[in-house]
Design a protein around this motif. Sequence first.
Motif, PDB file in Angstrom:
ATOM      1  N   PHE A 114       8.185   3.948 -29.539  1.00 43.20           N
ATOM      2  CA  PHE A 114       7.011   4.614 -30.132  1.00 43.20           C
ATOM      3  C   PHE A 114       7.464   5.609 -31.194  1.00 43.20           C
ATOM      4  N   ILE A 115       6.909   5.455 -32.399  1.00 45.41           N
ATOM      5  CA  ILE A 115       7.218   6.430 -33.450  1.00 45.41           C
ATOM      6  C   ILE A 115       6.003   7.333 -33.673  1.00 45.41           C
ATOM      7  N   ARG A 116       6.263   8.619 -33.825  1.00 44.06           N
ATOM      8  CA  ARG A 116       5.198   9.556 -34.153  1.00 44.06           C
ATOM      9  C   ARG A 116       5.378  10.007 -35.599  1.00 44.06           C
ATOM     10  N   GLY A 117       4.331  10.484 -36.208  1.00 45.40           N
ATOM     11  CA  GLY A 117       4.415  11.010 -37.557  1.00 45.40           C
ATOM     12  C   GLY A 117       3.019  11.399 -37.997  1.00 45.40           C
ATOM     13  N   GLY A 118       2.867  12.641 -38.405  1.00 51.01           N
ATOM     14  CA  GLY A 118       1.544  13.115 -38.820  1.00 51.01           C
ATOM     15  C   GLY A 118       1.287  12.777 -40.278  1.00 51.01           C
ATOM     16  N   ALA A 119       0.137  12.190 -40.542  1.00 46.80           N
ATOM     17  CA  ALA A 119      -0.277  11.920 -41.922  1.00 46.80           C
ATOM     18  C   ALA A 119      -1.387  12.904 -42.303  1.00 46.80           C
ATOM     19  N   PHE A 120      -2.172  13.280 -41.324  1.00 47.88           N
ATOM     20  CA  PHE A 120      -3.198  14.317 -41.499  1.00 47.88           C
ATOM     21  C   PHE A 120      -2.745  15.482 -40.629  1.00 47.88           C
ATOM     22  N   LYS A 121      -2.322  16.569 -41.269  1.00 47.19           N
ATOM     23  CA  LYS A 121      -1.699  17.657 -40.521  1.00 47.19           C
ATOM     24  C   LYS A 121      -2.616  18.857 -40.323  1.00 47.19           C
ATOM     25  N   PRO A 122      -2.735  19.320 -39.086  1.00 45.99           N
ATOM     26  CA  PRO A 122      -3.512  20.538 -38.836  1.00 45.99           C
ATOM     27  C   PRO A 122      -2.610  21.756 -39.038  1.00 45.99           C
ATOM     28  N   ARG A 123      -2.628  22.334 -40.222  1.00 47.70           N
ATOM     29  CA  ARG A 123      -1.725  23.447 -40.496  1.00 47.70           C
ATOM     30  C   ARG A 123      -2.444  24.789 -40.398  1.00 47.70           C
ATOM     31  N   THR A 124      -1.729  25.782 -39.895  1.00 52.64           N
ATOM     32  CA  THR A 124      -2.323  27.105 -39.748  1.00 52.64           C
ATOM     33  C   THR A 124      -2.754  27.653 -41.116  1.00 52.64           C
ATOM     34  N   SER A 125      -1.926  27.405 -42.114  1.00 52.31           N
ATOM     35  CA  SER A 125      -2.256  27.898 -43.453  1.00 52.31           C
ATOM     36  C   SER A 125      -2.782  26.765 -44.335  1.00 52.31           C
TER      37      SER A 125
END
Length: 380
Positions: A151-162
């Motif tokens: 299983f590979i993970r990788g964020g394409a839509f990132k929930p960033r604090t800033s």
Amino acid sequence: MPFGTIRVQSLLRAVIPEAHSGPFEMIIVMQRGASEPQIEHLTKYLASRGILAERMDGHEQTVIGIVGSNGGYDIASLSAMSGVQEVVRVSTPYRLSARTSHVEDTVIKMPDGTCIGGNAPSIVIAGPCSVESEDQLRRTAECIRKAGVRFIRGGAFKPRTSPYSFQGLGFDGLELLKKVSEEFGLFIVSEVMEPAHVPAIAEFTDIVQIGSRNMQNYPLLRQIGNIRKPAMLKRGAGATIEEWLMAAEYILAGGNDKVVLCERGIRSFETSLRFTPDLGAVPVVKKLSHLPVIVDPSHGTGRREFVSSIARAAIAVGADGVMVEVHPDPDRALSDGAQSLTFELFEEMMGELVRVADAVNRPLLVEQFHAAAQHSVPVR
Ligand code: PEP
Ligand code: MN
């Protein structure tokens, strides 16, 4: 036996000697000397809300058992009604995710038969925090695949604090994930943040991730309930286990029964780690729920030097898997570099996890991929 039944039975026996305790959701204990109008007001109130209640009069006290409702009551309001001494919950507020409603462990079957949960080998999900480039992803895929990961993970839509931080490559990132995962025979885990994106992201991924910040984003959870792809629900940093299971309930209630829970650390008074990994949540969730639970030691610790020890502990405590962040050059990562493992540290961790998994008699899923044969074969 439903949660809390022993306490309720003894409470009922103390109040009404020959009371029967049926399959109550909760009981309302009236004060000694509660007046008939107070009791009637309460029973009428319950009836007006479609709540099925059973009144039991003892010598000195009356108890009202709630036998059926759609959960649409508010315990705090009931407790505040005049004449009420105590409201005791008998069954859990979550139903579909409760162990009592589904005694067997839920096992999620991937298209090639790989399983998550139950007695299946524990899985490893690994990859970068964010998809950054094809080269970054391919190098990471090669490293984790060599180590036997599926299983590979990788964020394409990132929930960033800033809002000024890197927000992810969006659908271009998902295209890269698809291309590289097909090359290496990997399943894709990637986050969805917007309800409107759910159907499209579900097309690109094998497991749709709901991040901790969105654990209580109910419109998003409802959309996830409408798809039939497995969903990985991360625990909110400030969420209790009950709130986490209630969030899972939204997905299950929509008809999507493929939910994997992911413990990723909670906010506590302790500041030496990014969050406090709550490994106690694993056996607790296993007792309360039939859903598989995995642990994310990367976000839990925030520091690569501690990731491997918490991952080992997660496997030892009975997690159905771990999810870790890996990057070819963590110092240059566009997000979460401090907690991302180098390839070297990742390989080392895999070796350690295999040993811990063997020691607790639950093997780790480690499969070698033969690109020419286009299929996976177990290494061990
Ligand atoms: C992630 O998995 O990259 C992530 C953002 O995690 P969390 O939602 O747990 O913070
Ligand atoms: Mn991350």
